[in-house]
Design a protein around this motif. Structure first.
Motif: not given
Length: 300
Positions: A283, A195, A192, A277, A31, A259, A275, A33
């Motif tokens: 970010k 997505r 989540n 993102r 991850s 998101l 997915r 993020s």
């Protein structure tokens, strides 16, 4: 050859440092993020949160395909998870494990007051994910609530125990923070689910959002409203956190809000194909804004 007394005395410290490194490597692997958010934490919190993430990440991987790809059937996956649970709880009692990630987590749990009241619900949710891949698992509203509490809300509560371990808060403030931590965890999980519709539906055969068919745009909109309300609740609790935890939490919340907005603009049919993102430059911008906002606040 016998070690010197000095080397012997430092053996546990060296092992614990290696354990922390192992946990940090798990985040780097899985991850970017979350890794970015943890870098915004104060030093006294940073490694503890990484240790929590590593423990839950490995458990999640046991049930989300790694064990199956290694050739384990559902019975063997259940046994592998049970072994992981037993070792986690044993290490929490003793403060030591031969498993580096669990050794790191155990030290965090003991220092920050994380007990089986939080870890067992997490493992219960992970266990629910072990099923015959030929059977499509549909989570109704009650099952969804139980799953999200165990898989995500308790992780938020674990992090909250890290943040508050040296802090004094009133009963009312603690209640607000507890609600905020749970809501943030639930929002993260629900985003989540949206997505990851393609992977959850096609590979894992799971309908976390309560439908064995396909979600419509109206279904998507309803879930987006739920997530936005959860994020709003979590946002209100941030000023009560210690200042050296706020920028990281704000950054993570802002990322998932972004998101959510992208999910809201994506047709439900497309969510089953790709997915959603947030680009890395966005970010970075969200993280920078979180740092600036927090720097302008008073200490707490």
């Amino acid at each position: 050859m016998s070690p010197t007394n000095e080397a012997a005395d430092d053996s546990l410290g060296r092992f614990s440092r290696a354990a922390d490194t192992a946990s940090t490597d798990v985040i780097r692997t899985y991850s970017t993020s979350f890794g970015l958010a943890t870098r915004l934490l104060g030093p006294r919190h940073r490694q503890h949160v990484r240790n929590i993430y590593a423990m839950v990440r490995i458990a999640d991987e046991i049930v989300d395909g790694v064990a199956a790809q290694a050739g384990l059937d559902t019975s063997a996956q259940t046994e592998a998870l049970a072994s992981y649970v037993a070792e986690t709880h044993r290490s929490m009692r003793t403060g030591y494990s031969t498993d580096l990630v669990l050794h790191a987590f155990a030290r965090t749990a003991r220092e920050c007051g994380i007990g089986e009241d939080l870890t067992q619900p997490f493992f219960d949710s992970m266990s629910a994910d072990i099923a015959d891949p030929a059977d499509f698992a549909v989570y109704d509203a009650a099952a969804h609530e139980r799953y999200v509490y165990g898989s995500a809300e308790v992780v938020g509560l674990m992090c909250l125990r890290v943040f508050l371990r040296d802090a004094v808060r009133t009963e009312k403030e603690t209640a607000v923070l507890t609600h905020g931590a749970r809501q943030l965890g639930a929002a993260f999980q629900n985003v989540n689910f949206l997505r990851d519709l393609a992977d959850d539906t096609d590979r894992l055969q799971r309908g976390y959002l309560g439908d064995s068919g396909r979600l419509t745009d109206a279904d998507r909109d309803a879930w987006v409203r739920t997530v936005e309300a959860q994020l709003d609740d979590a946002r209100r609790s941030i000023p009560l956190l210690p200042k050296d935890a706020r920028a990281a939490v704000r950054s993570a919340l802002a990322l998932f809000a972004a998101l959510t907005r992208r999910v809201a603009r994506t047709p439900a049919s497309e969510l089953y194909r790709r997915r959603v993102r947030v680009p890395d430059p966005v970010k970075a911008l969200l993280a920078a804004r979180a740092v600036v906002v927090t720097a302008m606040e008073r200490d707490r």
